[in-house]
Scaffold this motif. Structure first.
Motif, PDB file in Angstrom:
ATOM      1  N   THR A   1      92.901  23.512   0.510  1.00  0.00           N
ATOM      2  CA  THR A   1      93.613  22.387   1.125  1.00  0.00           C
ATOM      3  C   THR A   1      92.622  21.422   1.768  1.00  0.00           C
ATOM      4  O   THR A   1      92.721  20.198   1.613  1.00  0.00           O
ATOM      5  CB  THR A   1      94.594  22.889   2.201  1.00  0.00           C
ATOM      6  OG1 THR A   1      95.420  23.909   1.657  1.00  0.00           O
ATOM      7  CG2 THR A   1      95.448  21.764   2.746  1.00  0.00           C
TER       8      THR A   1
ATOM      9  N   ASP B   1     100.797  16.170  14.438  1.00  0.00           N
ATOM     10  CA  ASP B   1     102.177  16.294  13.997  1.00  0.00           C
ATOM     11  C   ASP B   1     102.375  17.375  12.935  1.00  0.00           C
ATOM     12  O   ASP B   1     103.460  17.489  12.357  1.00  0.00           O
ATOM     13  CB  ASP B   1     102.690  14.951  13.457  1.00  0.00           C
ATOM     14  CG  ASP B   1     101.821  14.393  12.325  1.00  0.00           C
ATOM     15  OD1 ASP B   1     100.724  14.945  12.111  1.00  0.00           O
ATOM     16  OD2 ASP B   1     102.255  13.424  11.683  1.00  0.00           O
ATOM     17  N   ASP B   2     101.365  18.199  12.658  1.00  0.00           N
ATOM     18  CA  ASP B   2     101.520  19.278  11.682  1.00  0.00           C
ATOM     19  C   ASP B   2     102.395  20.390  12.254  1.00  0.00           C
ATOM     20  O   ASP B   2     102.160  20.873  13.373  1.00  0.00           O
ATOM     21  CB  ASP B   2     100.150  19.849  11.295  1.00  0.00           C
ATOM     22  CG  ASP B   2      99.383  18.943  10.349  1.00  0.00           C
ATOM     23  OD1 ASP B   2     100.029  18.116   9.678  1.00  0.00           O
ATOM     24  OD2 ASP B   2      98.150  19.065  10.283  1.00  0.00           O
ATOM     25  N   ASP B   3     103.397  20.804  11.466  1.00  0.00           N
ATOM     26  CA  ASP B   3     104.279  21.872  11.928  1.00  0.00           C
ATOM     27  C   ASP B   3     103.694  23.233  11.568  1.00  0.00           C
ATOM     28  O   ASP B   3     102.656  23.345  10.910  1.00  0.00           O
ATOM     29  CB  ASP B   3     105.685  21.704  11.356  1.00  0.00           C
ATOM     30  CG  ASP B   3     105.722  21.700   9.835  1.00  0.00           C
ATOM     31  OD1 ASP B   3     104.733  22.131   9.198  1.00  0.00           O
ATOM     32  OD2 ASP B   3     106.750  21.271   9.284  1.00  0.00           O
TER      33      ASP B   3
ATOM     34  N   ARG C   1      96.265  18.295  12.527  1.00  0.00           N
ATOM     35  CA  ARG C   1      96.792  17.005  12.973  1.00  0.00           C
ATOM     36  C   ARG C   1      97.884  17.234  14.013  1.00  0.00           C
ATOM     37  O   ARG C   1      98.604  18.232  13.959  1.00  0.00           O
ATOM     38  CB  ARG C   1      97.347  16.242  11.771  1.00  0.00           C
ATOM     39  CG  ARG C   1      96.296  15.979  10.697  1.00  0.00           C
ATOM     40  CD  ARG C   1      96.889  15.476   9.407  1.00  0.00           C
ATOM     41  NE  ARG C   1      97.833  16.416   8.822  1.00  0.00           N
ATOM     42  CZ  ARG C   1      98.134  16.469   7.525  1.00  0.00           C
ATOM     43  NH1 ARG C   1      97.565  15.629   6.676  1.00  0.00           N
ATOM     44  NH2 ARG C   1      99.004  17.355   7.070  1.00  0.00           N
TER      45      ARG C   1
ATOM     46  N   ALA D   1      97.823  26.022   5.084  1.00  0.00           N
ATOM     47  CA  ALA D   1      96.545  25.338   4.859  1.00  0.00           C
ATOM     48  C   ALA D   1      95.417  26.355   4.680  1.00  0.00           C
ATOM     49  O   ALA D   1      95.286  27.305   5.449  1.00  0.00           O
ATOM     50  CB  ALA D   1      96.236  24.405   6.023  1.00  0.00           C
TER      51      ALA D   1
ATOM     52  N   THR E   1      94.014  19.044   7.316  1.00  0.00           N
ATOM     53  CA  THR E   1      95.400  19.498   7.312  1.00  0.00           C
ATOM     54  C   THR E   1      95.553  20.761   8.161  1.00  0.00           C
ATOM     55  O   THR E   1      94.752  21.685   8.085  1.00  0.00           O
ATOM     56  CB  THR E   1      95.851  19.796   5.872  1.00  0.00           C
ATOM     57  OG1 THR E   1      95.759  18.601   5.096  1.00  0.00           O
ATOM     58  CG2 THR E   1      97.278  20.318   5.834  1.00  0.00           C
ATOM     59  N   GLY E   2      96.608  20.767   8.969  1.00  0.00           N
ATOM     60  CA  GLY E   2      96.855  21.872   9.873  1.00  0.00           C
ATOM     61  C   GLY E   2      96.312  21.643  11.256  1.00  0.00           C
ATOM     62  O   GLY E   2      96.644  22.388  12.190  1.00  0.00           O
TER      63      GLY E   2
ATOM     64  N   ASP F   1      91.563  17.544   1.028  1.00  0.00           N
ATOM     65  CA  ASP F   1      91.612  16.462   2.021  1.00  0.00           C
ATOM     66  C   ASP F   1      90.423  15.516   1.825  1.00  0.00           C
ATOM     67  O   ASP F   1      90.566  14.289   1.884  1.00  0.00           O
ATOM     68  CB  ASP F   1      91.558  17.030   3.444  1.00  0.00           C
ATOM     69  CG  ASP F   1      92.838  17.701   3.892  1.00  0.00           C
ATOM     70  OD1 ASP F   1      93.903  17.449   3.291  1.00  0.00           O
ATOM     71  OD2 ASP F   1      92.783  18.483   4.863  1.00  0.00           O
TER      72      ASP F   1
ATOM     73  N   THR G   1     102.939  23.977   7.907  1.00  0.00           N
ATOM     74  CA  THR G   1     101.741  23.303   7.405  1.00  0.00           C
ATOM     75  C   THR G   1     100.491  24.054   7.826  1.00  0.00           C
ATOM     76  O   THR G   1      99.571  24.253   7.028  1.00  0.00           O
ATOM     77  CB  THR G   1     101.688  21.855   7.919  1.00  0.00           C
ATOM     78  OG1 THR G   1     102.856  21.162   7.473  1.00  0.00           O
ATOM     79  CG2 THR G   1     100.452  21.136   7.428  1.00  0.00           C
ATOM     80  N   VAL G   2     100.464  24.490   9.063  1.00  0.00           N
ATOM     81  CA  VAL G   2      99.304  25.247   9.552  1.00  0.00           C
ATOM     82  C   VAL G   2      99.177  26.562   8.786  1.00  0.00           C
ATOM     83  O   VAL G   2      98.090  26.951   8.347  1.00  0.00           O
ATOM     84  CB  VAL G   2      99.426  25.511  11.061  1.00  0.00           C
ATOM     85  CG1 VAL G   2      98.241  26.341  11.550  1.00  0.00           C
ATOM     86  CG2 VAL G   2      99.508  24.210  11.843  1.00  0.00           C
TER      87      VAL G   2
END
Length: 222
Positions: free
Chosen positions: A55, A42-44, A40, A51, A37-38, A59, A47-48
């Protein structure tokens, strides 16, 4: 046949293991390479920014739940040594083997920041200067690398001791970058610990691309 979950280090995604995955699959094993997470595409920003190490451990645990895995080999490269240790400690006995691939091996209360050397603390601090919450990749290297959540480097790991009961724990030391490696002392310590199997590869840190056959051979127990 074994089930492998491969966890990439800082700034990288599942693509970091692209040369290793087919070698394991060709030997008949099930392989899941993760993007945390963070990291990917498409992570905004939110999200970054949110994380952290918890987190990322979650995952891994979600991957085990999703695929109903009850006996897994977790492989963590570099920063992801923190992740697989945290996940294994919480996995309820579902981890049969841990492989720290030129990776941190934390004790309770340690963080990636506290475990690394001054060189990488400078890399983390300089890389986070622009946003305050994400660390840009060092210059050079694969263009697919992404900014890494700073909180995951700073959060201390919470370990109950369950991780030390994983039946098989291994460390792979990459000896080809001894001018910067933060793992030389760890390598010496684990070689003297009968609870660990220690391997060595004559590569730089990015062993999965420099010597995928060598990495696969260690994972396959050859």
């Amino acid at each position: 046949m074994a089930t492998f979950v491969l966890v990439p280090g800082a700034w990288k995604g599942s693509w970091a293991f692209e040369a290793v995955v087919p070698l394991l699959e060709r030997a008949g094993h099930t392989v899941h390479a993760l993007t945390l997470t963070g990291l990917r595409p498409d992570d905004d920003a939110a999200t970054v920014a949110s994380a952290n190490l918890d987190t990322h451990a979650d995952d891994v645990l979600r991957q085990l739940d999703r695929h109903h895995v009850t006996s897994v080999t977790l492989v963590g490269h570099s920063y992801a040594g923190m992740v697989i240790a945290a996940a294994a400690d919480r996995a309820g006995g579902r981890v049969s083997r841990l492989v720290h691939l030129d990776a941190y091996v934390p004790s309770d209360g340690e963080s990636c920041w506290s475990s690394t050397n001054e060189h990488f603390r400078e890399v983390f601090a300089a890389g986070a200067a622009a946003t305050g919450y994400s660390v840009r990749p060092p210059e050079g290297g694969d263009a697919r690398r992404r900014h890494h959540p700073l909180a995951s480097f700073l959060q201390t790991v919470r370990l109950t001791g369950t991780v030390t009961r994983v039946p098989r724990r291994e460390f792979v030391y990459c000896s080809g970058w001894e001018d910067r490696t933060p793992f030389a002392g760890l390598h010496t310590r684990l070689r003297a610990d009968p609870g660990w199997r220690v391997h060595s590869l004559p590569t730089g840190h990015d062993a999965m691309h420099e010597a995928p056959e060598g990495v696969a051979a260690i994972l396959l127990g050859e």
